[in-house]
Design an enzyme around this catalytic site. Structure first.
Site, PDB file in Angstrom:
ATOM      1  N   GLU A 114       3.828  18.079  20.712  1.00  0.00           N
ATOM      2  CA  GLU A 114       3.132  16.900  20.208  1.00  0.00           C
ATOM      3  C   GLU A 114       2.036  16.508  21.201  1.00  0.00           C
ATOM      4  OE1 GLU A 114       5.493  13.387  19.469  1.00  0.00           O
ATOM      5  OE2 GLU A 114       3.841  12.396  18.468  1.00  0.00           O
ATOM      6  N   GLY A 172       7.312  10.371  28.439  1.00  0.00           N
ATOM      7  CA  GLY A 172       8.715  10.024  28.651  1.00  0.00           C
ATOM      8  C   GLY A 172       9.669  11.081  28.122  1.00  0.00           C
ATOM      9  N   MET A 197      10.530  13.801  24.262  1.00  0.00           N
ATOM     10  CA  MET A 197      10.010  14.341  23.014  1.00  0.00           C
ATOM     11  C   MET A 197      11.148  14.676  22.050  1.00  0.00           C
ATOM     12  SD  MET A 197       7.406  15.070  21.274  1.00  0.00           S
ATOM     13  CE  MET A 197       7.633  15.589  19.595  1.00  0.00           C
ATOM     14  N   GLU A 198      10.957  14.236  20.796  1.00  0.00           N
ATOM     15  CA  GLU A 198      12.031  14.267  19.807  1.00  0.00           C
ATOM     16  C   GLU A 198      12.130  15.566  19.007  1.00  0.00           C
ATOM     17  OE1 GLU A 198       9.204  12.337  19.650  1.00  0.00           O
ATOM     18  OE2 GLU A 198       8.416  12.241  17.614  1.00  0.00           O
ATOM     19  N   HIS A 232      15.734   6.075  21.583  1.00  0.00           N
ATOM     20  CA  HIS A 232      14.433   6.229  20.931  1.00  0.00           C
ATOM     21  C   HIS A 232      14.278   7.645  20.367  1.00  0.00           C
ATOM     22  CE1 HIS A 232      10.057   5.429  20.445  1.00  0.00           C
ATOM     23  NE2 HIS A 232       9.962   6.727  20.702  1.00  0.00           N
ATOM     24  N   GLU A 233      14.499   8.628  21.210  1.00  0.00           N
ATOM     25  CA  GLU A 233      14.299  10.013  20.757  1.00  0.00           C
ATOM     26  C   GLU A 233      15.320  10.364  19.675  1.00  0.00           C
ATOM     27  OE1 GLU A 233      11.543  11.079  21.681  1.00  0.00           O
ATOM     28  OE2 GLU A 233      11.290   9.693  23.350  1.00  0.00           O
ATOM     29  N   HIS A 254      14.329   9.001  16.342  1.00  0.00           N
ATOM     30  CA  HIS A 254      13.234   9.743  15.714  1.00  0.00           C
ATOM     31  C   HIS A 254      13.756  10.767  14.704  1.00  0.00           C
ATOM     32  CE1 HIS A 254       9.390   8.502  17.225  1.00  0.00           C
ATOM     33  NE2 HIS A 254       9.611   8.809  18.482  1.00  0.00           N
ATOM     34  N   GLU A 263       6.186   5.842  15.600  1.00  0.00           N
ATOM     35  CA  GLU A 263       6.405   5.282  16.941  1.00  0.00           C
ATOM     36  C   GLU A 263       6.715   3.788  16.920  1.00  0.00           C
ATOM     37  OE1 GLU A 263       7.173   7.053  19.174  1.00  0.00           O
ATOM     38  OE2 GLU A 263       6.258   9.005  18.768  1.00  0.00           O
TER      39      GLU A 263
HETATM   40  N1  ARG Z   1       6.834  11.397  20.437  1.00  0.00           N
HETATM   41  C1  ARG Z   1       7.098  11.192  21.832  1.00  0.00           C
HETATM   42  C2  ARG Z   1       7.841   9.887  21.928  1.00  0.00           C
HETATM   43  O1  ARG Z   1       7.443   8.848  21.668  1.00  0.00           O
HETATM   44  C3  ARG Z   1       5.878  11.118  22.657  1.00  0.00           C
HETATM   45  C4  ARG Z   1       5.165  12.401  22.836  1.00  0.00           C
HETATM   46  C5  ARG Z   1       3.784  12.205  23.253  1.00  0.00           C
HETATM   47  N2  ARG Z   1       3.217  13.355  23.823  1.00  0.00           N
HETATM   48  C6  ARG Z   1       1.905  13.506  24.019  1.00  0.00           C
HETATM   49  N3  ARG Z   1       1.522  14.565  24.604  1.00  0.00           N
HETATM   50  N4  ARG Z   1       1.030  12.646  23.675  1.00  0.00           N
HETATM   51  O2  ARG Z   1       8.944   9.766  22.142  1.00  0.00           O
HETATM   52 ZN    ZN Z   2       8.539   8.017  20.089  1.00  0.00          ZN
END
Ligand code: ARG
Ligand code: ZN
Length: 878
Positions: free
Chosen positions: A127, A268, A270-271, A304-305, A308, A327
Site C-alpha cells: 500500500e 505503523g 499494514m493490514e 486497527h489492523e 481492517h 482509514e
Molecule cells: N493501511 C495502513 C494502516 O493504516 C497504512 C499503510 C500506509 N502505507 C503507506 N505507504 N502509505 O494501517
Molecule cells: Zn489503517
C-alpha cells in the site's frame, strides 16, 4: 525537481479498467540481491470494452525478464516494457493468461516499498503503490483478484515463509537446500493487500474460536530473542477479535491470522489479508522495554489492523481518493475498542488532544485537504491525520446524529450491500441514509470541505420566562482549494449545568432542531429557545467533543471555573480547564512579548487543585486536567505573528504559578508506586498522575534534581524511569547527564528503547538542542536508514520542539532542509513526512517566516527531488 513530479491525478478522471484480473498465481524466488517473480494473470476484457484495446500495466523500477501469453513467448513487437509500464499492444479477445517474469533487488530497496530486506528478512509493503515494484500489474484498488503464492528460499536463510490467506503446501526442493510454501487466499483482493514474508523468525502461537465455532490459528513472528515481548500483542489481538464480534457482529474469515514485526517500516503497520506486517514498535512490549504509551498503542494498532479485515479488506476502496472510507472508519472502530478496554472519557480526551495538536494545524495550513480529496500528485502524502483522525470524527458524528442503533443499522447494511466491493464514500453514506431514512446530503460536506469550522455561541437566560436562548453561528475558514463553502451540519451535544452542578431539564425546544441532548446546527446561524429551565444554567456545549470544530463561547471565567468543578460530562470538565489555561497562556505570551511579567488569576489554581485532589475521579483523568495545552495549540490559537520562545516562557511561568499553589496538594494526592508493573489503564493513570505531581513539584522548586535521580534509579518500570529522565533533561537539572548515561548503558542494545532516549534529548526546549541533535545524529546507535531512528531524533526535533526548530536564526530550518534532502535520496516517504514539519511556517513572526521560506526555496533547487517531497514542497510554498 523532476518535471513528472507535477502530474496531478484527479477524482473526476476515474474510470474502470478495460481488463479484469480473475486470478493471480505468483512464484517468488527469494535471493538477497535478485528475487525473481513469475506472475501468471488470468485476464479478460471488461464487458463493453473493444477487443484489441491495449493492456497497460503499472510498474515501478522493474526489470522484465520474460513475457508470454498462454505459454507462448511474446514477439518483441507485441509489447513494450519500461521500468514503469508494460503495454501489451493487441491482447487476445478471449480470456488469456499473461505470464511475466521480473527481477528485483530486495537488499537495494531502501524505500521500503515493494519487496525489501529488513534485518536479513524478506518482507513486502504494497500500500499504496508498492505491488508495481514487484511485478507489472493493474495496481489500483478496484481490481480484485484471487491470489495463490508460492514462495521459495534457502531453508537456512528463510526457514519461515508466509503469504496471504491459508497455508496449502510446504516442501523441499530436492538437492538445492531450498524449500517452498504455497499460500492461497480465497478472498478476492486488490494488489495493495498482497504480502509475503521470508526469514529466520521466532514466533508465539495461540488460537481463537470464533462465535460460529471455527478455530483460527494465531501467530506473531519477530526477531529471534524478542518473542517474550509479543504476548501483549497476542492478547490484544484476541480481545480485538472478540470485540468485533460483539460490537459489530463481524467474524474472522480465514483459518490463520499471522502478524510479523519488522524493524524497518515507514508507517505503523499494514493490514495485508491474513498477514499483517507491523513496525515492531507496535508489537514488542514488556515491562522492562515498554511504556504505558507503548502498551496503549500496541493494543490500538493491533486492533486497527485487525479491524481492517472488514473495513478495508472485505470492503475496499474504489480508488485512493476514498482512502478515508477504510482509514477513518477503522480509526473510529479502534478508538471505540480502546474506549471499551480502558476509560472512555480518558480515551476521548487523549484523542481530541491529539486531533488538536496534529489535525487542526494541518487543516489550518497549506497542506489542508478534504477528508475525501479530489486531486493528488503523490498518494503516499495523503496518509494524513485528516484522512485518519478527522475521518474518524466524521464517523463519530454520524453515530451521534443517527444514534447507536441507527449507526449500527447503517453499518450492517454496508456489510450486506458491499461485501466484496471496492466502494466509495457515497456508497458508505447511502447505507446510513437508506437504513435510517435520513437525508445525509448536507452531512456529506464533512468529507468534501477542508478546514476546521469555528462555532461561535452566545446565551441568554430569561428568569421570568424560564427560557434559555442559545445563538449559534458557524464560520468556515478559507483553505488552499479556495472553494466557496456551504454551511455544515454540526451536531452540538449539550447539557445545562444548574446551580447545584446537576443538569437542568427543559420542557420544550423551538428554533433549530434539537434531538434529545443534541442541537443540529445546519445553517450559518441559528437560534434555539429552551423553555421550562427552572434556574439560571451554564450551557455545557459540544459535550464529548461532538464535532471537530473550534468552539468559542461567551462563558466567562466564573462559569468556566464552575464547569471545571461540576460538569457532568467529563470531557467538558477537562475542556473548561483547557479553555481557561489557553486564555491564560495566550495573554501571558502577549505580556511577555511586551516585556511585561505575566500575572495570573489565582482562582484557576484553586479549582485545579481541588480537581486534582478529588480522589473519586480517575487519576488518569486528573493527570490530563493538569496537562496544559501544547505549544502548538497555543500557537494555533494565536494564529499570526507567532513567537515560539514567548509561548514557551509563558508556559513555564504558568507552570510555576500553578506549581507554587498546588504542588503540595498534588504530592499528597499522588498514589505510591505499585510494587510490580501492570500495564492496565488504571495503573497507568496512577503513574501519569504521579508524573504530573513531579512536574509541578519541579516547577515550584519543591522537588530537586536529587529527588528525580532517586525516582529514576528506584523506578521498577520504563514508564517511571523515562518520566524522571525527561523531566531532569528538559529542566536541565544537575543530574541530567548522569541519568542519560545510565539510561543509555541500561538499554544500549535495545534500539526501540534508545529511540526514547533520542526523543527526550531532541525535545529539550532550548536553542542549543539543534547542536545536540546534530551530535546525536553521529551517535553509533543512530542510523539515517532506519525510519524509527529518523522519526525518533529528526522528526521529533522538527515536529516536537517548537523552540529549537524555530530558532530565530533560522538554523533549525536549514538543518531540516538538509536532512530532508539527505533522506530523500534513499527513502522519499520518510523524507516527505519530515518536510511536513514546515506546514505552519506562515503563522510565524516575520523573521522566522522569511528564514523558513528561504530554506524551503533552497530545498526546491535540490536536483532529483522525489515526487513525495516535491509535492509537499509545492503545496507548502503555494
Ligand atoms: N493501511 C495502513 C494502516 O493504516 C497504512 C499503510 C500506509 N502505507 C503507506 N505507504 N502509505 O494501517
Ligand atoms: Zn489503517
Amino acid at each position: 525537481m523532476r518535471p513528472e513530479s507535477n502530474v496531478v491525478v484527479r477524482l473526476e478522471d476515474y474510470r474502470p479498467t478495460d481488463y479484469l484480473i480473475e486470478r493471480v498465481y505468483l512464484d517468488i524466488q527469494l535471493e538477497p540481491e535478485a528475487a525473481t517473480i513469475t506472475s501468471r494473470l488470468s485476464l479478460h476484457l471488461r464487458e463493453g470494452t473493444a477487443p484489441g484495446t491495449p493492456l497497460v500495466l503499472d510498474g515501478d523500477a522493474l526489470v522484465l525478464r520474460r513475457a508470454a501469453i498462454d505459454g507462448v513467448e511474446l514477439a518483441p513487437d507485441a509489447f513494450e516494457a519500461s521500468a514503469d509500464r508494460f503495454t501489451l499492444r493487441a491482447p487476445p479477445a478471449e480470456p488469456f493468461e499473461l505470464q511475466i517474469v521480473t527481477e528485483v533487488n530486495p537488499t537495494a530497496n531502501t524505500e521500503l516499498m515493494g519487496l525489501y530486506r529488513s534485518g536479513g528478512n524478506y518482507t513486502t509493503q504494497c500500500e499504496a503503490e508498492g505491488f508495481r515494484r514487484i511485478t507489472y500489474f493493474l495496481d489500483r484498488p478496484d481490481v480484485l483478484a484471487v491470489y495463490t503464492t508460492r514462495i521459495e528460499a534457502s531453508r537456512s536463510e528463510a526457514p519461515i515463509l508466509l503469504g496471504n490467506g491459508n497455508p496449502v503446501e510446504t516442501g523441499d526442493v530436492a538437492g538445492t537446500g531450498r524449500h517452498y510454501a504455497i499460500w492461497h487466499d480465497p478472498f478476492p483482493k486488490p494488489s495493495y493487500l498482497f504480502a509475503m514474508v521470508g526469514g529466520d523468525l521466532a514466533s508465539i502461537h495461540d488460537t481463537f474460536r470464533t462465535r460460529s465455532g471455527r478455530e483460527v490459528k494465531l501467530a506473531i513472528y519477530c526477531e529471534r530473542g524478542k518473542e517474550s515481548r509479543c504476548h501483549y500483542a497476542m492478547d490484544s489481538l484476541k480481545r480485538s477479535m472478540k470485540w468485533d464480534e460483539d460490537r459489530f457482529g463481524l467474524e474472522y474469515d480465514l483459518d490463520v491470522f499471522n502478524i510479523v514485526a519488522v524493524s524497518d517500516f515507514n508507517m505503523g503497520a499494514m493490514e495485508n489479508k491474513g498477514l499483517n506486517v507491523f513496525n515492531d514498535k507496535y508489537v514488542l512490549v514488556d515491562a522492562e522495554t515498554g511504556t504505558d504509551w507503548d502498551y496503549a498503542h500496541v493494543e490500538g494498532v493491533i486492533a486497527h489492523e485487525y479491524f481492517h479485515n472488514w473495513t478495508g479488506n472485505r470492503i475496499t476502496c474504489r480508488d485512493w481518493f476514498q482512502l478515508c472510507l477504510k482509514e477513518g472508519l477503522t480509526v473510529f472502530r479502534d478508538q471505540e475498542f480502546s474506549s471499551d478496554m480502558r476509560s472512555r472519557a480518558v480515551k476521548r480526551i487523549s484523542d481530541v488532544a491529539k486531533l488538536r495538536e496534529h489535525q487542526f494545524p494541518e487543516d489550518a495550513g497549506p497542506l489542508a485537504h478534504p477528508a475525501r480529496p479530489t486531486a493528488y500528485r503523490e498518494i503516499n502524502n495523503f496518509y494524513t491525520t485528516t484522512v485518519y483522525e478527522k475521518g474518524a470524527e466524521i464517523c463519530r458524528m454520524l453515530q451521534t446524529i443517527l444514534g447507536e442503533d441507527g449507526f449500527r443499522a447503517g453499518m450492517d447494511l454496508y456489510f450486506r450491500r458491499h461485501d466484496g466491493d471496492a466502494a466509495t464514500i457515497e456508497d458508505f453514506l447511502a447505507c446510513f441514509a437508506d437504513a435510517t431514512g435520513t437525508d445525509l446530503s448536507q452531512f456529506a460536506l464533512w468529507y468534501h470541505q477542508a478546514g476546521t469550522p469555528i462555532l461561535i455561541t452566545e446565551h441568554d437566560y430569561d428568569a421570568a420566562d424560564e427560557t434559555l436562548t442559545l445563538r449559534l453561528r458557524q464560520i468556515l475558514p478559507e483553505t488552499p482549494d479556495r472553494q466557496r463553502k456551504s454551511p455544515m451540519h454540526i451536531p452540538v451535544a449539550f447539557g445545562l449545568v444548574g446551580p447545584d452542578g446537576q443538569d437542568l431539564s427543559f420542557s420544550r425546544a423551538t428554533g433549530a432542531r434539537v434531538d434529545g441532548s443534541v442541537i443540529h446546527l445546519t445553517d450559518l446561524q441559528a437560534e434555539v429557545k429552551l423553555e421550562g429551565v427552572k434556574a439560571r444554567p451554564i450551557p455545557s456545549l459540544l459535550r464529548g467533543f461532538s464535532a471537530p470544530v473550534r468552539l468559542e463561547t461567551d462563558l466567562g471565567m466564573d462559569d468556566l471555573l464552575f464547569l471545571v468543578g461540576h460538569d457532568a460530562d467529563p470531557f467538558n470538565r477537562w475542556e473548561a480547564a483547557q479553555t481557561i489555561a489557553m486564555d491564560l497562556l495566550k495573554r501571558a505570551t502577549e505580556e511577555i512579548r511586551q516585556g511585561a511579567t505575566p500575572v495570573f488569576d489565582g482562582r484557576f489554581a484553586e479549582e485545579l487543585g481541588r480537581l486534582a485532589s478529588a480522589t473519586e475521579l480517575d487519576p488518569a483523568f486528573r493527570a490530563l486536567a493538569l496537562t496544559l495545552p501544547s505549544d502548538m495549540e497555543v500557537a494555533q490559537a494565536i494564529r499570526t505573528n507567532v513567537d515560539p520562545d514567548a509561548i514557551f516562557v509563558a508556559r513555564r511561568a504558568l507552570q510555576t504559578h500553578l506549581g507554587d499553589r498546588i504542588a503540595d496538594a498534588l504530592a499528597a494526592a499522588a498514589p505510591a508506586a505499585d510494587a510490580s508493573y501492570r500495564p492496565d489503564a488504571e495503573s497507568a493513570g496512577r503513574r501519569a498522575f504521579r508524573h504530573a505531581a513531579w512536574a509541578y513539584g519541579l516547577a515550584a522548586g519543591r522537588i530537586t534534581s536529587a529527588d528525580l535521580a532517586e525516582a529514576f534509579h528506584g523506578a521498577g518500570n520504563l514508564t517511571d524511569r523515562l518520566a524522571a529522565l525527561r523531566l531532569a533533561v528538559h529542566r536541565d537539572l544537575d543530574d541530567a547527564p548522569a541519568l542519560l548515561e545510565a539510561f543509555y548503558e541500561r538499554y544500549r542494545d535495545d534500539p526501540l528503547v534508545l529511540d526514547k532516549w533520542f526523543s527526550v534529548q531532541a525535545t529539550v526546549p532550548q536553542h542549543s538542542t539543534l547542536e545536540r541533535v546534530q551530535a546525536l545524529s553521529r551517535h553509533p546507535a543512530f542510523s539515517m536508514k532506519v525510519p524509527n531512528r529518523v522519526y525518533a531524533l529528526i522528526r521529533t526535533f522538527a515536529a516536537g520542539n517548537p523552540v529549537a526548530f524555530n530558532r530565530p536564526d533560522g538554523e533549525g530550518y536549514r538543518y531540516m532542509v538538509d536532512m530532508v534532502a539527505e533522506v530523500d535520496r534513499h527513502n522519499p516517504s520518510v523524507a516527505s513526512r519530515l518536510t511536513t514539519a514546515f506546514r505552519s511556517f506562515r503563522m510565524m513572526e516575520p523573521s522566522r517566516r522569511a528564514a523558513a521560506e528561504a530554506a524551503l526555496k533552497r530545498l526546491a533547487t535540490v536536483p532529483e527531488l522525489s515526487r513525495d517531497v516535491s509535492d509537499i514542497l509545492i503545496r507548502t510554498l503555494e
